[in-house]
Design a protein around this motif. Structure first.
Motif, PDB file in Angstrom:
ATOM      1  N   ASP A 235       0.812  -1.220   0.000  1.00  0.00           N
ATOM      2  CA  ASP A 235       0.000   0.000   0.000  1.00  0.00           C
ATOM      3  C   ASP A 235       0.850   1.276   0.000  1.00  0.00           C
ATOM      4  OD1 ASP A 235      -1.644  -2.336   1.256  1.00  0.00           O
ATOM      5  OD2 ASP A 235      -3.116  -0.899   0.527  1.00  0.00           O
TER       6      ASP A 235
ATOM      7  N   HIS B  51       0.784   3.492  -2.399  1.00  0.00           N
ATOM      8  CA  HIS B  51      -0.109   4.575  -2.881  1.00  0.00           C
ATOM      9  C   HIS B  51       0.680   5.815  -3.321  1.00  0.00           C
ATOM     10  CE1 HIS B  51      -3.913   2.585  -2.097  1.00  0.00           C
ATOM     11  NE2 HIS B  51      -3.439   2.163  -0.944  1.00  0.00           N
TER      12      HIS B  51
ATOM     13  N   ASP C 285      -1.328  -2.261  -4.205  1.00  0.00           N
ATOM     14  CA  ASP C 285      -1.712  -0.852  -4.049  1.00  0.00           C
ATOM     15  C   ASP C 285      -0.503   0.081  -4.156  1.00  0.00           C
ATOM     16  OD1 ASP C 285      -4.387  -1.362  -4.026  1.00  0.00           O
ATOM     17  OD2 ASP C 285      -4.770  -0.562  -2.013  1.00  0.00           O
TER      18      ASP C 285
ATOM     19  N   HIS D 259      -6.511  -1.225  -6.000  1.00  0.00           N
ATOM     20  CA  HIS D 259      -6.313   0.081  -6.646  1.00  0.00           C
ATOM     21  C   HIS D 259      -5.514  -0.062  -7.943  1.00  0.00           C
ATOM     22  CE1 HIS D 259      -7.517   3.096  -3.393  1.00  0.00           C
ATOM     23  NE2 HIS D 259      -7.770   1.913  -2.873  1.00  0.00           N
TER      24      HIS D 259
ATOM     25  N   HIS E 160      -3.031  -9.330  -2.023  1.00  0.00           N
ATOM     26  CA  HIS E 160      -3.384  -8.007  -1.499  1.00  0.00           C
ATOM     27  C   HIS E 160      -4.484  -8.166  -0.449  1.00  0.00           C
ATOM     28  CE1 HIS E 160      -3.736  -3.715  -1.314  1.00  0.00           C
ATOM     29  NE2 HIS E 160      -5.023  -3.770  -1.587  1.00  0.00           N
TER      30      HIS E 160
ATOM     31  N   HIS F 150      -3.983  -3.990   1.890  1.00  0.00           N
ATOM     32  CA  HIS F 150      -5.378  -3.627   1.728  1.00  0.00           C
ATOM     33  C   HIS F 150      -5.998  -2.855   2.885  1.00  0.00           C
ATOM     34  CE1 HIS F 150      -9.087  -3.702  -0.405  1.00  0.00           C
ATOM     35  NE2 HIS F 150      -9.666  -4.705   0.210  1.00  0.00           N
TER      36      HIS F 150
ATOM     37  N   HIS G  94      -4.603  -1.298   5.438  1.00  0.00           N
ATOM     38  CA  HIS G  94      -3.778  -0.193   5.956  1.00  0.00           C
ATOM     39  C   HIS G  94      -3.482  -0.341   7.450  1.00  0.00           C
ATOM     40  CE1 HIS G  94      -4.677   2.596   2.281  1.00  0.00           C
ATOM     41  NE2 HIS G  94      -4.354   1.365   1.938  1.00  0.00           N
TER      42      HIS G  94
HETATM   43 FE   FE2 Z   1      -4.544   0.397  -0.076  1.00  0.00          FE
END
Ligand code: FE2
Length: 277
Positions: free
Chosen positions: A8, A10, A40, A70, A185, A229, A231
């Motif tokens: 994640d 991002h 992610d 994502h 994920h 996923h 967080h």
């Molecule tokens: Fe995420």
């Protein structure tokens, strides 16, 4: 063998921070022999694939990853079908959708198997109808995959497909007999779900993963499992399998971890987990 884990990243939501460079720096500082990213990276497939190449160039060890929900979105490329996006990741040799990988440092040999995973509603609280769960909306809030991923037309069916792909990897002759790290994920265990007393999450936990992943792992020599996923930054042992959830998450969430500061380097150091086998 030193395996560094993170997920994640991002990089679009966190674009004010040099997340890739700091991730590479942290992997080097931990003397990682391999870096695993559990999805992610961004919300645009081309951006994720470019980020993977950029990160590989910054690392002095191999990188393997699975896409997250994502990474699978067509939000920024609406003409693309989910299957087409999936195929682009499958073609990337650093992506575990391409096939399982055997890691061998001359002393220890383990296999990496991986998939995005999916969700089958098994982590939802009791009492929600199948129709409500298929609709992916609760009190006016809709789970965003519903808008940007064709798979959401049949979430439990997609979980079955994910399980088939993972099973095929675990049955691969090169993998058989080796201890396995499974990377998805989505969450294989309920332990990492959001507490149901957090408003709405009795419903939205439905879209975090499913216990069928753990059921599959139990039938194979899966010793470690990595997911993202949700967080969270956490670990749990279930059925002898050590589960890692090493999420960096959104910069807006970083204060929730209550670390000494909210700098990206501090957060990445806190999110990354290191497994020595
Ligand atoms: Fe995420």
């Amino acid at each position: 063998m030193r395996i560094a884990l993170i997920s994640d990243l991002h990089i679009d939501i966190n674009e004010d921070y040099p997340v890739l460079a700091l991730t590479a720096e942290e992997a080097r500082a931990r003397r990682a022999d391999v870096l695993v990213v559990a999805g992610d990276i961004s919300e645009t497939p081309e951006r994720t694939l470019a980020a993977v190449e950029a990160l590989k160039g910054m690392l002095d060890c191999p990188l393997y990853y699975v896409p997250g929900n994502h990474d699978m979105w067509n939000k920024n490329c609406p003409s693309r079908r989910t299957e087409e996006i999936f195929a682009a990741y499958q073609a990337d040799e650093s992506c575990l959708l391409h096939g399982p990988v055997v890691l061998d440092d001359g002393r220890k040999k383990i296999a990496l198997a991986g998939d995005v995973g999916w969700f089958d509603y098994s982590f939802a609280a009791e009492g929600f109808s199948r129709e409500a769960l298929d609709g992916m909306a609760f009190e006016g809030r809709t789970w965003q995959d519903h808008f940007f991923n064709d798979w959401t037309k049949d979430n439990p069916g997609q979980m079955q497909k994910s399980l088939c792909r993972l099973r095929r990897q675990l049955e691969n002759p090169a993998v058989k007999g080796l201890p396995v790290m499974a990377v998805t994920h989505m969450l294989p265990v309920r332990d990492f779900c959001v507490p149901e007393d957090v408003h709405g999450w009795g419903f939205f936990n439905a879209f975090l993963g499913g216990s069928a992943l753990q059921d599959l792992y139990r039938s194979y020599p899966v010793r470690w499992a990595v997911c993202g996923h949700v967080h969270y930054r956490s670990q749990a042992v279930r059925d002898g399998i050590t589960h890692y959830c090493p999420c960096l998450g959104y910069h807006t969430e970083w204060p929730l971890y209550e670390l000494e500061n909210n700098e990206a380097q501090t957060q990445i150091r806190n999110a990354m987990q290191l497994l020595e086998v």
